[in-house]
Design an enzyme around this catalytic site. Structure first.
Site, PDB file in Angstrom:
ATOM      1  N   ASP A   1      34.183  39.254  31.054  1.00 43.45           N
ATOM      2  CA  ASP A   1      33.659  40.039  29.723  1.00 43.45           C
ATOM      3  C   ASP A   1      33.035  41.229  30.190  1.00 43.45           C
ATOM      4  OD1 ASP A   1      31.194  39.119  31.386  1.00 43.45           O
ATOM      5  OD2 ASP A   1      30.444  37.735  29.432  1.00 43.45           O
ATOM      6  N   GLY A   2      32.862  41.565  31.570  1.00 41.46           N
ATOM      7  CA  GLY A   2      32.094  42.961  31.886  1.00 41.46           C
ATOM      8  C   GLY A   2      30.535  42.984  31.791  1.00 41.46           C
TER       9      GLY A   2
ATOM     10  N   ASP B   1      35.313  42.847  49.433  1.00 38.06           N
ATOM     11  CA  ASP B   1      35.029  43.849  48.341  1.00 38.06           C
ATOM     12  C   ASP B   1      33.535  43.901  48.152  1.00 38.06           C
ATOM     13  OD1 ASP B   1      35.647  40.844  47.631  1.00 38.06           O
ATOM     14  OD2 ASP B   1      34.847  41.598  45.924  1.00 38.06           O
ATOM     15  N   ASN B   2      32.688  43.094  48.986  1.00 33.09           N
ATOM     16  CA  ASN B   2      31.336  43.276  48.961  1.00 33.09           C
ATOM     17  C   ASN B   2      30.741  43.668  50.109  1.00 33.09           C
ATOM     18  OD1 ASN B   2      31.175  42.073  46.218  1.00 33.09           O
ATOM     19  ND2 ASN B   2      30.971  40.026  47.120  1.00 33.09           N
TER      20      ASN B   2
ATOM     21  N   GLY C   1      38.013  45.443  41.908  1.00 27.49           N
ATOM     22  CA  GLY C   1      37.735  46.664  40.994  1.00 27.49           C
ATOM     23  C   GLY C   1      36.285  46.484  40.287  1.00 27.49           C
TER      24      GLY C   1
ATOM     25  N   GLY D   1      34.687  45.360  37.779  1.00 21.67           N
ATOM     26  CA  GLY D   1      35.098  44.756  36.412  1.00 21.67           C
ATOM     27  C   GLY D   1      33.927  44.760  35.481  1.00 21.67           C
TER      28      GLY D   1
HETATM   29  P1  AMP Z   1      31.853  39.516  42.879  1.00 23.60           P
HETATM   30  O1  AMP Z   1      32.068  38.021  43.397  1.00 23.60           O
HETATM   31  O2  AMP Z   1      30.469  39.651  42.062  1.00 23.60           O
HETATM   32  O3  AMP Z   1      31.774  40.844  43.870  1.00 23.60           O
HETATM   33  O4  AMP Z   1      32.889  40.001  42.131  1.00 23.60           O
HETATM   34  C1  AMP Z   1      34.160  39.905  42.214  1.00 23.60           C
HETATM   35  C2  AMP Z   1      34.997  40.638  41.378  1.00 23.60           C
HETATM   36  O5  AMP Z   1      34.878  39.688  39.884  1.00 23.60           O
HETATM   37  C3  AMP Z   1      34.720  41.932  41.136  1.00 23.60           C
HETATM   38  O6  AMP Z   1      35.870  42.821  40.767  1.00 23.60           O
HETATM   39  C4  AMP Z   1      33.881  42.055  40.113  1.00 23.60           C
HETATM   40  O7  AMP Z   1      33.864  43.392  39.338  1.00 23.60           O
HETATM   41  C5  AMP Z   1      34.328  40.955  39.015  1.00 23.60           C
HETATM   42  N1  AMP Z   1      33.503  40.392  38.109  1.00 23.60           N
HETATM   43  C6  AMP Z   1      32.498  39.644  38.488  1.00 23.60           C
HETATM   44  N2  AMP Z   1      31.724  39.054  37.094  1.00 23.60           N
HETATM   45  C7  AMP Z   1      32.458  39.881  36.139  1.00 23.60           C
HETATM   46  C8  AMP Z   1      32.373  40.045  34.887  1.00 23.60           C
HETATM   47  N3  AMP Z   1      31.113  39.131  34.415  1.00 23.60           N
HETATM   48  N4  AMP Z   1      33.082  40.741  34.066  1.00 23.60           N
HETATM   49  C9  AMP Z   1      34.012  41.466  34.805  1.00 23.60           C
HETATM   50  N5  AMP Z   1      34.324  41.234  36.312  1.00 23.60           N
HETATM   51  C10 AMP Z   1      33.378  40.660  36.939  1.00 23.60           C
HETATM   52 MG    MG Z   2      31.318  42.205  44.255  1.00 28.59          MG
END
Ligand code: AMP
Ligand code: MG
Length: 568
Positions: free
Chosen positions: A156-157, A305-306, A121, A123
């Site tokens: 941390d979002g 998810d990407n 989701g 995040g």
């Molecule tokens: P990603 O590898 O960037 O595609 O992220 C995979 C998952 O991790 C997704 O659900 C992102 O929203 C979550 N995510 C990545 N970085 C953060 C962050 N700093 N805070 C919250 N969720 C994160």
């Molecule tokens: Mg992603």
């Protein structure tokens, strides 16, 4: 600029008179049309039977505009903010929500590195709302780094400046290369720091925080469908599919739903329509992979998810651009061992990901053979498009037969023989006079003179001009020259075909890092120059030649300039 006035589009407005972002009429069809989380508390949790959770961005201390992509603003019909702070920047920093916006975080799952990872989701990304541009197209504005959501898990979002600059620059660079992509409207500093362990070595450091406002007709990923099927939420699956089709694939939409309002009415989309829609997703993904290969782009984290349901490049994380041509190269340090997401694997991984999507859509399509056909369309589209692009890159009308296959495979082997810059090599091929047989026979028989046309592409010139590489390269060039002569295409059309397939300027990893380093010191001029040059990546722009040079040696092992971690 082409400001077509279609359907419900607004009237043509001169750019100087565009309304402020805050005055645009925002919509929220994703929220209106689809089932949302009934709980609205913003704590990490498993969400069920929903496509999203309503959640507001968490305000930041001091939002300040660092960069604005004027053409994206014009695409949306919004004027550049007239100051670095103020109402529009407050919106872009997550401190202000405008009428019509219903901010939400999407619920999705995904396969990460080949394994089902459950709920992921948004995040840290929050969609603010949708706006219809002067071209009549509706697009979402989404803030990345806008604070925690129920999908943040333990993170941390937030996002750091370096990763935000990389997303901002690369999405625009891709657009101007003609590669389907999400766009980026703005880059805003938050005035807050974010702690990151950049090297994953137990040394977390505070870094500058930032937020990118990204823009796309939809940010729906394969994973949005996967999570619903994984939990047996098939009615919600059907509604999400109908929504995406009616909003973004109107060609497959039954006439009565094309104008949306699909809500909870029973689906009138039949099984074969879902199958044809899947075929179109496969087609778009196949085209996208061919473009990535053509430009030497490596996404780095091709988890499901990407993967965009619209066939866009989405989620710029530890991506990279090939410098030395290497099918095994991955920019992602987390992927260094398995190399699942390396340059040469991207089409295979896309196929694997589409197979996961096929599994998620199976309850709607109910016909395995139809889904298999879709996957076959991916393979055909990728192969044909990539072959066509390779022909363009070489300036040939088409590639056919065994001898052309051998010409290509020998080239790929040769490019990996010594470190050879992909962009400079193909751009340099335009300088090779393929009508030499008639003219300068001496050059044709002089290995060093032939190789000299490509001198700039070699990271170690001495090695490139020594045996055995020199002989191999010259031999290949002679075969290439003979092959081009067989084509008989006029020189001008050959060069034009090559020019459109072989960019001179790409977002070399060290260039992005230079933009970041300068911006960290408060200097936006490097970023602005790179943005300016990358708007015309196929043009000569001789005053910016230095930005087309091969990666300097100092950047070879510098953090951010070669390999990157996911820490962003
Ligand atoms: P990603 O590898 O960037 O595609 O992220 C995979 C998952 O991790 C997704 O659900 C992102 O929203 C979550 N995510 C990545 N970085 C953060 C962050 N700093 N805070 C919250 N969720 C994160
Ligand atoms: Mg992603």
């Amino acid at each position: 600029m082409n400001l077509k006035n279609q359907g419900n589009a607004r009237q043509h407005v001169p750019i100087s008179a565009l309304p402020a972002l805050c005055d645009l009429p925002f919509d929220n069809s994703f929220v209106r049309e689809l089932p949302g989380d009934t709980e609205t508390t913003n704590v990490p949790r498993q969400v069920r039977n929903a496509c999203y959770t309503l959640v507001h961005p968490t305000p930041v201390r001091a939002p300040k505009l660092l960069a604005w992509a004027g053409p994206v603003g014009e695409m949306l019909g919004a004027a550049r903010p007239d100051s670095l702070t103020g109402p529009a920047v407050e919106v872009l920093g997550g401190n202000r929500v405008l009428p019509g916006m219903k901010p939400y975080a999407a619920r999705y799952g995904g396969h990460q590195f080949g394994h089902w990872a459950g709920q992921l989701g948004d995040g840290r990304a929050i969609t603010l709302g949708e706006v219809i541009g002067p071209d009549g197209i509706s697009r979402e504005l989404q803030l990345k780094g806008a604070g925690k959501t129920p999908y943040s898990r333990t993170a941390d979002g937030r996002a750091v400046l370096r990763s935000s600059v990389r997303e901002f620059l690369c999405s625009e660079a891709m657009y101007y290369l003609g590669i389907p992509t999400t766009r980026a409207l703005s880059l805003v500093a938050t005035g807050e720091s974010v702690v990151r362990d950049m090297f994953y070595d137990g040394n977390p450091q505070p870094e500058t925080g930032a937020i990118v406002c990204r823009v796309a007709p939809s940010f729906v990923r394969f994973g949005n469908f996967e999570i619903l099927t994984a939990h047996g939420e098939l009615e919600t699956l059907r509604r999400l599919a109908d929504y995406v089709i009616s909003q973004h694939f109107p060609e497959f939409s039954p006439p009565s739903t094309a104008a949306s309002h699909i809500s909870s009415a029973p689906s009138i989309t039949d099984k074969s329509t879902y199958a044809r829609w899947f075929e179109e997703i496969c087609r778009r993904t196949g085209t996208l992979m061919a473009h990535w290969m053509r430009a030497g782009f490596v996404h780095g984290v091709m988890n499901t998810d990407n993967m965009s349901i619209l066939g866009l490049t989405i989620d710029y994380g530890p991506y990279g651009w090939l410098e030395g041509f290497d099918l095994q190269w991955t920019p992602n340090t987390t992927d260094a061992q398995g190399r699942r997401y390396c340059f040469g694997n991207q089409a295979d991984v896309a196929h694997w990901n589409l197979t996961r999507l096929a599994g998620a859509l199976a309850p709607l399509v109910d016909d395995d053979a139809a889904l298999e056909r879709g996957l076959g369309i991916f393979v055909d589209t990728f192969q044909q498009t990539w072959q066509g692009m390779l022909a363009d890159k070489l300036g040939l009308v088409s590639l056919e037969g065994e001898s052309d296959n051998a010409l290509l495979s020998d080239l790929f082997a040769l490019l990996q023989e010594v470190e050879t810059d992909m962009t400079l090599f193909f751009h340099g091929l335009m300088d090779v006079p393929v009508d030499m047989r008639a003219g300068d026979g001496a050059t044709l028989h002089d290995d060093a003179a032939l190789a000299g046309f490509l001198r700039r592409a070699f990271y170690d010139e001495q090695q490139a001009f020594a045996s055995p590489h020199l002989g191999l390269l010259a031999g290949w060039l002679r075969r290439y020259i003979a092959r081009a002569a067989l084509d008989g295409a006029p020189a001008q059309s050959r060069l034009e075909r090559m020019r459109c397939a072989n960019p001179k300027y790409v977002l070399r990893n060290y260039l992005a890092q230079q933009a970041i380093d300068a911006l960290e010191q408060g200097d936006a001029s490097v970023l602005e120059r790179i943005m300016h040059v990358l708007k015309n990546p196929y043009d000569e722009q001789p005053e910016h030649d230095v930005l087309a040079d091969r990666r300097p040696e100092w950047a070879r092992h510098k953090a951010g300039c070669s390999a990157l971690s996911c820490s962003s």
